[in-house]
Scaffold this active site. Structure first.
Site, PDB file in Angstrom:
ATOM      1  N   ASN A 154      47.773  38.972   4.954  1.00 48.19           N
ATOM      2  CA  ASN A 154      48.961  39.288   4.384  1.00 48.19           C
ATOM      3  C   ASN A 154      47.924  40.393   3.128  1.00 48.19           C
ATOM      4  OD1 ASN A 154      51.484  39.733   2.594  1.00 48.19           O
ATOM      5  ND2 ASN A 154      51.912  40.070   4.502  1.00 48.19           N
ATOM      6  N   SER A 199      68.200  41.079   8.924  1.00 49.79           N
ATOM      7  CA  SER A 199      68.973  40.195   8.712  1.00 49.79           C
ATOM      8  C   SER A 199      67.525  38.893   9.512  1.00 49.79           C
ATOM      9  CB  SER A 199      69.615  40.540   9.317  1.00 49.79           C
ATOM     10  OG  SER A 199      71.311  40.979   8.837  1.00 49.79           O
ATOM     11  N   HIS A 211      55.976  37.544  -0.349  1.00 49.47           N
ATOM     12  CA  HIS A 211      57.302  38.247  -0.810  1.00 49.47           C
ATOM     13  C   HIS A 211      57.623  37.845  -2.235  1.00 49.47           C
ATOM     14  CE1 HIS A 211      61.146  37.616   1.831  1.00 49.47           C
ATOM     15  NE2 HIS A 211      60.653  38.096   2.285  1.00 49.47           N
ATOM     16  N   ASN A 212      56.691  38.736  -2.251  1.00 46.35           N
ATOM     17  CA  ASN A 212      56.392  39.139  -3.697  1.00 46.35           C
ATOM     18  C   ASN A 212      57.782  39.606  -4.720  1.00 46.35           C
ATOM     19  OD1 ASN A 212      54.445  38.146  -3.610  1.00 46.35           O
ATOM     20  ND2 ASN A 212      52.872  40.038  -4.275  1.00 46.35           N
ATOM     21  N   HIS A 246      53.635  48.122   4.303  1.00 41.49           N
ATOM     22  CA  HIS A 246      54.251  46.396   4.781  1.00 41.49           C
ATOM     23  C   HIS A 246      54.411  46.681   6.573  1.00 41.49           C
ATOM     24  CE1 HIS A 246      56.368  42.793   4.296  1.00 41.49           C
ATOM     25  NE2 HIS A 246      56.998  43.198   5.275  1.00 41.49           N
TER      26      HIS A 246
END
Lengths: 247, 741, 89
Positions: B546, B322, B89-90, B43
């Site tokens: 991305n 966060s 954001h799979n 990632h």
């Protein structure tokens, strides 16, 4: 000198730039007032409380915002007759603050709605509506999840008899049918989209007039409302003491 | 403790551990190991894709910043730049659709903000399994990939985007939703965001100037999103304790809104020398990247990081994901003023360290050094050239001609076939989704979702407008990832051309399966080549992207799905561009472009007849360019009443969509746009480079001349009017496209 | 923290009785669709919990009452119910 449209900025509000833009093209001047300010600028002639999600709409839309110093300053100015218009979240804040009757409950279809609606002007002659005639039908967008106007039946009766209903949701031809989910999409009681206080200087509405001020954006029907407020700001008498409503 | 060694549990290979030892000249401690494991993850480091991504064309006269930055920046003149970024954001969205989608929106907005721009619009490309069963097939309901689960996912994701986007105050003005069984176990949530800013105010994501203070602004730090490294906790503590730790990130749009206002004021007042948002790998990523890109070193203390939970360990604080946090670098004399701005917006801020020239990222906690590493070794990550092999599937699918498996259609069955096609969820009316998104905020939206093939946003105080379209075609990529990727670029460019914009830049979001499988890697490489070919042919540089790998469930990889976002420029914008709906009785209906017998991967073959094989649709780049230029001129001249591209479902679906959008039918001569083809090819072929236009009769001749100038075949096929199209009442079509779910 | 003993307050806020409750309704329909057809009176509200320093339950309740009237609930659309208990610690 008066004429300034004060735009209170409470954290989480997001329509402030749109309101400032609309005031400008309606020929007015505006200024952002931070939520911690205890008084409005001396030259304030009207207040436009913008939409958004003040304090994230946490607890209830407008519930926390009403206790900010700037809203308390607006309340004092309103008591002195200052024209005040609250749109969407601004309307919710005014109801929570007790400056307007009723409350805005969850849309009857539960979901958030961003779409054009038609509203019929019910009461002309207020600072927010003097450029319009009763019966005028305006196409203006709504953008809310909690816009179902609610009040006890006796309050609704009073609002009607005292001409405190500013706008109602209607079909394109002006027909009002509170039971019609197409023309009254959030299920507001008696299809009420906006109300005023008894003296008419404080008004609130769920549809966003500032979003309908230019043809390139799809509708300019909201512009007379913004122009009404701008004109009211400019013609308001100078406050007797410095700092309108300030202490 | 038993089981594999710690570094492997963290996802690091033995070789990678050895490399860390070489870099440090010693064994890494637990905290450092956690930091390397997150930064060297797929990632964060793009370790499987990086060797391929260099092939993408990223240069162009208008490109100010390209890939590798927080966002791409394109010069649109007047001293203004468009800032654009796309991200996936799979995985989080499958686990918790509302929060997964919400935090996806929040994350990408901070990327735009980091460049110094106010994010003014976002777009979503969403993919799910089937929300309703295919005609004639049983519903695997109750199953984890069944329709009920898919509907739950769609509703959750849409609510998450709406809930976060509306509240944070960034309009969601467009996007796409696609349904295919390939995504049933792995939905795709790709989010694109855009900002417009004066180029002179671009911010740098670097920590320069030794002695400068490093501030952490925004939400407090909790244990969100540390699932990957939580094994460290169980390694040192009671087994099972980590199970209690949520790895779902929870978004707070109110915090983000305050963060946006605080940061914009910090930037505008010139109080910062650098800024970096906290996203994947949290503080570790933000500190190492800014240090590596700046003066080279940074000293950080964890003692002043505001924590949401007691007892957090250093590795947890450093890898926490966060949300709603930003790192800003401030000169010492500006610290007080900067803290004042944050206080004004009620955005918490603390000083957590300072920039050094030491060449080391040193992190301390309670007087103890918990990390001391060269920051570039974290930031640069690792890179692999993974083995590739062409999947047998592709050869097998290509060798089967779909025509052999599909029925021949006589005119009598056309209405039934078309109506059935229009019940496909991929052709359904998405108004119910768009209505839940504030798509008007900031008063820029000239063409909003569903009204045109691309969103159009005016740029205030100029005569310009930008258009944005987002497209991906997984089924074509199953047949041929190279051409499928190229077709996605072609479609997105065509969509912005349909509203009159010239494509100027693209971003790509590559959604693929497990890169450790040579077949998946081959598909990825082929898709990159397809993107390159298309972007070169259509002269649109890729300014950001991305990569999302490991989109697999139970060993089954999704179809390769490159999603492409294209930004176009309209200059000047002279009015609202024609939308897609038929509107004027008597208008001439034209089909522009040449139709070939492209049923491979088509919606009709799949939805109506369950056939997916053959070749992906034809692209002719010369024709594609000519067609786009023609569309731009048509819109510029205000010649058409409606313009709609032909894509999913072919000319048949396009005609139906024009009719439904305008609540007006058309009298159309069947197959007049492709008299030499069979009925089914003419109606349902998905050849690229085509559109349906309706034109007032008075200007029809001008449009024909314009098409001739551009060398675009233009077929007059009918006349707008009546209440049916292709023999189907518009009201029936309206019903067919209204989702019952 | 407060030196006086703390009481744990749980305030449950619900749509006012008799008022339309679209969220509750949506859930009622969903339950019915899943086979729970004899369900009635579904309402969705929210719960606010906090600890407040107070010597007696009555004092704590009075405090919570005041909070509800001032900010926690909107009497036009909401009813509330206060439960006073001891803190867990």
């Amino acid at each position: 000198m008066t004429g300034l449209v004060a735009i209170p900025i409470i954290p989480g509000v997001n329509c402030e730039h749109d309101v400032a833009h609309a005031v400008r093209i309606a020929g007015g001047r505006s200024a952002f007032i931070h939520h911690t300010d205890r008084a409005l600028p001396a030259e304030t002639g009207a207040v436009y409380i913008p939409g958004g999600f003040a304090y994230g709409d946490y607890l209830r839309a407008g519930a926390i915002a009403r206790f900010t110093p700037v809203v308390e300053a607006v309340a004092r100015a309103a008591a002195d007759g200052m024209p005040v218009l609250g749109v969407c979240n601004g309307f919710q804040v005014l109801c929570e603050a007790g400056l307007l009757p009723g409350a805005l409950a969850r849309n009857v279809g539960v979901r958030f709605l961003c779409q054009d609606v038609h509203v019929r002007l019910e009461t002309a002659g207020t600072p927010a509506s003097h450029r319009l005639k009763a019966g005028n039908v305006l196409r203006i967008p709504i953008n809310h999840g909690e816009g179902c106007f609610t009040a006890p039946a006796e309050v609704l009766d009073l609002l009607e008899t005292r001409n405190q209903i500013l706008v109602r949701y209607c079909a394109a031809d002006g027909t009002v049918d509170p039971a019609d989910p197409v023309s009254n999409p959030n299920g507001s009681l008696r299809a009420i989209a906006g109300v005023t206080n008894p003296s008419g200087n404080v008004a609130g509405m769920m549809p966003h007039p500032e979003r309908a001020c230019e043809a390139i954006l799809g509708s300019a029907d909201g512009r007379p409302i913004v122009e009404s407020l701008v004109h009211a700001a400019q013609s308001a008498p100078a406050p007797q003491s410095a700092g309108a409503g300030g202490r | 403790m038993s089981g594999p060694p710690l570094h492997r549990q963290l996802g690091l290979t033995d070789d990678e551990l050895e490399r860390i030892r070489e870099i440090l000249g010693r064994d890494p401690n637990r905290t450092e190991l956690a930091m390397y494991s997150v930064m060297w993850s797929e990632h964060c480091s793009y370790k499987s894709s990086r060797v391929h991504l260099g092939r993408l064309p990223s240069a162009g006269p208008q490109v100010v910043l390209g890939p590798g930055e927080n966002a791409g920046v394109v010069d649109i003149g007047d001293g203004l730049g468009v800032v654009v970024r796309i991200e996936s954001h799979n995985h989080p969205s499958f686990v918790e659709p509302y929060q997964g989608a919400a935090t996806g929106v929040g994350g990408i907005l901070r990327d735009i903000l980091t460049m110094g721009a106010r994010p003014i619009a976002s777009f979503d490309s969403l993919r799910f399994g089937l929300p309703v069963a295919q005609p004639g097939r049983s519903d695997p309901d109750g199953d984890d990939t069944g329709t009920a689960k898919q509907r739950w996912l769609v509703h959750g994701v849409v609510s998450g985007i709406s809930g976060y986007g509306n509240a944070v105050g960034v309009p969601t003005v467009g996007g796409e939703v696609v349904f295919d069984p390939t995504y049933a176990g792995n939905p795709l949530v790709n989010v694109m965001a855009l900002g417009v800013m004066p180029l002179a105010h671009l911010q740098r994501a670097t920590a320069s100037g030794p002695g400068n203070a490093v501030l952490l602004v925004g939400a407090s730090t909790g244990r969100d999103g540390i699932g990957g490294v939580s094994v460290l906790a169980s390694a040192g503590f009671d087994e099972g304790e980590d199970e209690k730790r949520p790895s779902v990130q929870v978004g707070d749009p109110f915090e983000e809104k305050k963060l946006i206002e605080a940061c914009l004021e910090l930037f505008r007042s010139g109080l910062t020398v650098g800024a970096q948002d906290l996203g994947g790998a949290g503080l570790t990523c933000a500190t190492s990247e800014t240090a590596a890109g700046g003066a080279g070193g940074m000293d950080v203390t964890l003692d002043t990081v505001e924590l949401r939970e007691p007892g957090m360990e250093p590795f947890e604080i450093l890898t926490s994901e966060s949300q709603e946090r930003m790192l800003v670098v401030v000169e010492p004399e500006n610290v007080e003023a900067a803290l004042g701005v944050c206080a004004k917006w009620e955005a918490p801020a603390t000083i957590i360290g300072h920039v050094t020239g030491s060449g080391r990222l040193r992190v301390g906690r309670s007087g103890e050094t918990v990390c001391d590493v060269p920051p570039e070794s974290l930031a640069e990550g690792v890179s692999y050239e993974r083995p590739m092999s062409r999947p047998d599937r592709i050869t097998a699918l290509a060798s089967r001609d779909p025509h052999a498996l599909l029925p021949r259609l006589g005119p009598g069955v056309v209405p039934g076939e078309v109506l059935r096609l229009m019940t496909s969820p991929n052709l359904s009316d998405a108004t119910w989704i768009h209505r839940q998104y504030d798509h008007q905020l900031f008063l820029n939206t000239v063409v909003g979702p569903g009204r045109g093939d691309a969103a159009v946003l005016r740029v205030k105080d100029t005569r310009k407008a930008v258009a944005v379209a987002l497209d991906g075609v997984g089924r074509y990529c199953r047949l041929d990832p190279h051409r499928g990727a190229a077709l996605a670029v072609a479609e997105a460019c065509r969509n912005v051309a349909c509203v009159g914009a010239v494509p100027i830049a693209a971003v790509d979001c590559m959604n693929f399966g497990n890169p450790e499988k040579p077949e998946v890697m081959w598909e990825f490489s082929a898709a990159v080549d397809g993107l390159r070919e298309a972007c070169e042919e259509l002269a649109v540089p890729i300014v950001g992207g991305n990569v999302s790998f490991y989109n697999e469930t139970s060993g089954l990889d999704i179809d390769p799905t490159p999603v492409v976002g294209v930004v176009g420029l309209i200059d000047p914008l002279d009015g609202i561009p024609a939308g897609i709906g038929f509107d004027g009785y008597g208008d001439v209906v034209f089909v522009a472009g040449t139709t070939y017998d492209d049923l491979g991967g088509s919606e009709w073959a799949w939805w109506n007849h369950d056939v997916v094989c053959g070749s992906a649709p034809t692209i002719d780049w010369t024709a594609e360019r000519a067609h786009n230029a023609f569309l731009v001129d048509v819109q510029k001249g205000g010649l058409a009443r409606s313009v709609h591209d032909v894509s999913v479902g072919g000319v048949a679906a396009a005609l139906c969509e024009c009719a439904v959008a305008g609540s007006t039918g058309a009298e159309v001569e069947l197959a007049a746009w492709a008299p030499d083809l069979t009925m089914e090819d003419a109606l349902f072929s998905e050849t690229s480079g085509r559109s349906v236009l309706s034109v007032p009769p008075g200007v029809a001749e001008s449009v024909e001349r314009l098409a001739e100038t551009h060398g675009v075949p233009l077929h007059a096929v009918g006349v707008v009017g009546g209440d049916s199209v292709l023999g189907i009442p518009v009201s029936d079509l309206q019903e067919a496209v209204t989702p019952a779910w | 923290m407060a030196t006086t003993p703390a009481k744990r307050i749980t305030v449950t806020i619900r749509p006012k009785a008799g008022l339309r409750d679209p969220e509750g309704n949506a859930i009622l329909h969903a339950l019915a669709a899943l086979g729970w057809e004899d369900v009635e009176n579904v309402h969705v509200g929210k719960t606010v919990t906090f600890d407040v320093g107070a010597d007696t339950d009555d004092a704590a309740r009075a405090e919570a009452e005041a909070m509800c009237r001032k900010i926690l609930a909107n009497p036009v659309i909401e009813d509330y119910e206060i439960v006073v208990g001891d803190t867990g610690s």
